[in-house]
Motif scaffolding. Structure first.
Motif, mmCIF file in Angstrom:
data_model
loop_
_atom_site.group_PDB
_atom_site.id
_atom_site.type_symbol
_atom_site.label_atom_id
_atom_site.label_comp_id
_atom_site.label_asym_id
_atom_site.label_seq_id
_atom_site.Cartn_x
_atom_site.Cartn_y
_atom_site.Cartn_z
ATOM 1 N N MET A 1 0.837 -1.195 0.000
ATOM 2 C CA MET A 1 0.000 0.000 0.000
ATOM 3 C C MET A 1 0.879 1.256 0.000
ATOM 4 N N TYR A 3 -0.443 4.494 -0.028
ATOM 5 C CA TYR A 3 -1.141 5.666 0.515
ATOM 6 C C TYR A 3 -0.564 6.098 1.863
ATOM 7 N N LYS A 17 -14.677 16.536 6.126
ATOM 8 C CA LYS A 17 -14.907 15.319 6.932
ATOM 9 C C LYS A 17 -14.852 15.631 8.431
ATOM 10 N N HIS A 18 -13.886 16.432 8.840
ATOM 11 C CA HIS A 18 -13.683 16.647 10.279
ATOM 12 C C HIS A 18 -14.704 17.609 10.882
ATOM 13 N N THR A 40 -12.300 2.837 11.558
ATOM 14 C CA THR A 40 -11.676 1.647 10.949
ATOM 15 C C THR A 40 -10.372 1.951 10.210
ATOM 16 N N HIS A 41 -10.195 3.195 9.762
ATOM 17 C CA HIS A 41 -8.995 3.575 8.992
ATOM 18 C C HIS A 41 -8.451 4.852 9.630
ATOM 19 N N ALA A 42 -7.660 4.679 10.695
ATOM 20 C CA ALA A 42 -7.429 5.803 11.613
ATOM 21 C C ALA A 42 -6.351 6.778 11.163
ATOM 22 N N GLY A 101 -5.877 14.368 13.285
ATOM 23 C CA GLY A 101 -6.620 13.381 12.495
ATOM 24 C C GLY A 101 -7.919 13.022 13.206
ATOM 25 N N SER A 102 -8.721 12.193 12.533
ATOM 26 C CA SER A 102 -10.034 11.848 13.096
ATOM 27 C C SER A 102 -9.943 11.209 14.495
ATOM 28 N N GLU A 120 -5.464 0.943 12.740
ATOM 29 C CA GLU A 120 -4.577 1.393 11.655
ATOM 30 C C GLU A 120 -3.707 0.207 11.265
ATOM 31 N N ILE A 121 -3.653 -0.042 9.950
ATOM 32 C CA ILE A 121 -3.000 -1.272 9.486
ATOM 33 C C ILE A 121 -1.486 -1.129 9.304
ATOM 34 N N ASP A 145 -6.424 -4.677 10.848
ATOM 35 C CA ASP A 145 -7.373 -4.349 9.778
ATOM 36 C C ASP A 145 -8.723 -3.988 10.412
ATOM 37 N N GLY A 146 -9.120 -2.737 10.263
ATOM 38 C CA GLY A 146 -10.330 -2.256 10.929
ATOM 39 C C GLY A 146 -11.592 -2.923 10.415
ATOM 40 N N ASP A 166 -13.038 5.394 6.562
ATOM 41 C CA ASP A 166 -12.313 6.401 5.773
ATOM 42 C C ASP A 166 -11.153 5.738 5.012
HETATM 43 C C1 LIG Z 1 -7.642 8.305 4.629
HETATM 44 S S1 LIG Z 1 -6.501 7.719 5.789
HETATM 45 C C2 LIG Z 1 -7.315 7.960 7.313
HETATM 46 C C3 LIG Z 1 -7.417 9.364 7.777
HETATM 47 C C4 LIG Z 1 -8.118 9.530 9.102
HETATM 48 N N1 LIG Z 1 -9.381 8.806 9.154
HETATM 49 C C5 LIG Z 1 -8.364 11.003 9.401
HETATM 50 O O1 LIG Z 1 -9.441 11.514 9.045
HETATM 51 O O2 LIG Z 1 -7.513 11.619 10.019
HETATM 52 C C6 LIG Z 1 -6.643 5.977 5.595
HETATM 53 C C7 LIG Z 1 -5.749 5.183 6.551
HETATM 54 O O3 LIG Z 1 -6.207 3.838 6.571
HETATM 55 C C8 LIG Z 1 -5.106 2.967 6.677
HETATM 56 N N2 LIG Z 1 -5.617 1.649 6.227
HETATM 57 C C9 LIG Z 1 -5.735 1.172 4.961
HETATM 58 N N3 LIG Z 1 -6.367 -0.019 4.973
HETATM 59 C C10 LIG Z 1 -6.675 -0.285 6.267
HETATM 60 C C11 LIG Z 1 -7.374 -1.343 6.922
HETATM 61 N N4 LIG Z 1 -7.860 -2.388 6.232
HETATM 62 N N5 LIG Z 1 -7.500 -1.299 8.275
HETATM 63 C C12 LIG Z 1 -6.990 -0.272 8.986
HETATM 64 N N6 LIG Z 1 -6.338 0.780 8.418
HETATM 65 C C13 LIG Z 1 -6.195 0.774 7.072
HETATM 66 C C14 LIG Z 1 -4.053 3.610 5.841
HETATM 67 O O4 LIG Z 1 -2.766 3.178 6.230
HETATM 68 C C15 LIG Z 1 -4.282 5.105 6.146
HETATM 69 O O5 LIG Z 1 -3.482 5.508 7.232
#
Ligand SMILES: C[S@@+](CC[C@H](N)C(=O)[O-])C[C@H]1O[C@@H](n2cnc3c(N)ncnc32)[C@H](O)[C@@H]1O
Length: 291
Positions: A1, A3, A17-18, A40-42, A101-102, A120-121, A145-146, A166
């Motif tokens: 990944m 990103y 979003k925030h 789920t995606h912190a 962040g969120s 956070e993965i 994995d969230g 997210d």
């Molecule tokens: C868009 S960012 C999150 C931003 C955060 N929610 C905020 O608003 O501050 C997406 C995050 O999800 C993580 N990620 C991707 N797949 C994931 C998964 N299956 N489970 C948990 N985290 C994941 C990525 O590493 C990245 O840090």
């Protein structure tokens, strides 16, 4: 990944979003009964907009930095609430370049009767998240994995829940469909769960059919909030920010329409864009009342 959220921290989509996340948290707290916040995606929880990994806040210049630099005071309480939260983080650490962040925004809001879990993965992001949330006892961080872990926590003992999804959208079509499935499964486990899913406005050929599938598949009240600052189908990059809200609080769409219009006026100077607050699925009562 590939990103990394740091490149995008504090951009117009994060602002959209925030602001909305904080408004949802406030609405959840109108009741005394505690709730569970799930993220789920912190991400890393906190970003330094002066650092090379955020490109020295390049994207934030069209987001939080434009807002804090604006000479006019925002009219909407929800935007001021968000600006106060950003200022609180900066004041707490003594660094005017930080952006929350969120998970930090939610942790900052949780009352003694509330609790949160964020996943956070990526190990390096997760370690940064643990550091960012070090002082918050009510928010648990898990490096996992969230999407997978949700099953283990729903239904929650509180029977009230706010779920933020997210994803990074490296593969938008697949991630949108996975998010749809995750929401449906979560609602089977806790029907009144309030869900917020962020989605990119980038390519109408992916977005329009997905929104049509959501309309068919969901029966819970579902609202879409969209703010775009570039022509919607421009191939240049991210054109706009979308939020799918399931089970939103009463009359949330009316307030959201106002803060989106104000954000649009503050962030889109040309202007190219617009904003909408639209029901994709109304519950029977709402349909009946408006008939
Ligand atoms: C868009 S960012 C999150 C931003 C955060 N929610 C905020 O608003 O501050 C997406 C995050 O999800 C993580 N990620 C991707 N797949 C994931 C998964 N299956 N489970 C948990 N985290 C994941 C990525 O590493 C990245 O840090």
């Amino acid at each position: 990944m590939k990103y990394r959220h740091s490149f995008h921290a504090g951009n117009f989509a994060d602002v959209h979003k925030h602001v909305t996340l904080l408004a949802l948290l406030r609405a959840m707290q109108r009741k005394d009964k505690g709730f569970l916040y799930l993220d789920t995606h912190a991400g890393a929880g906190r970003y330094d907009l002066s650092a090379p990994e955020t490109h020295r806040g390049a994207e934030a210049r069209h987001g939080i930095t434009a807002l804090t630099g604006s000479s006019s005071v925002a009219d909407c309480a929800e935007i001021n609430d968000y600006l106060a939260a950003v200022a609180a983080l900066r004041g707490e650490i003594g660094d005017a370049h930080l952006y929350p962040g969120s998970p930090w925004l939610a942790a900052h809001m949780l009352r003694p009767q509330d609790r949160g879990i964020c996943w956070e993965i990526l190990p390096a992001e997760c370690r940064a998240l643990e550091r960012a949330l070090g002082g918050f006892r009510r928010m648990r961080v898990e490096c996992a994995d969230g999407t997978d872990q949700l099953r283990a926590v729903l239904p929650s003992r509180e029977r009230r829940c706010l779920l933020l999804i997210d994803p990074p959208y490296e593969n938008p079509a697949a991630e949108l469909d996975l998010a749809t499935q995750t929401i449906l499964t979560s609602l089977q486990r806790l029907a009144n769960c309030v869900v917020m899913l962020w989605y990119p406005i980038k390519d109408e050929r992916t977005l329009a059919p997905w929104l049509a599938r959501v309309e068919r598949a969901f029966s819970a009240p579902t609202l879409s909030l969209e703010l775009w600052i570039y022509p919607r189908d421009s191939r240049v990059g991210l054109n706009g920010s979308g939020l799918l809200l399931v089970n939103p609080p009463h009359q949330f769409e009316q307030r959201a329409a106002l803060w989106q219009q104000e954000l649009h006026a503050l962030l889109d100077k040309v202007p190219h864009g617009g904003s909408t607050a639209q029901w994709l699925v109304r519950d029977a009562d709402v349909d009946h009342a408006s008939a």
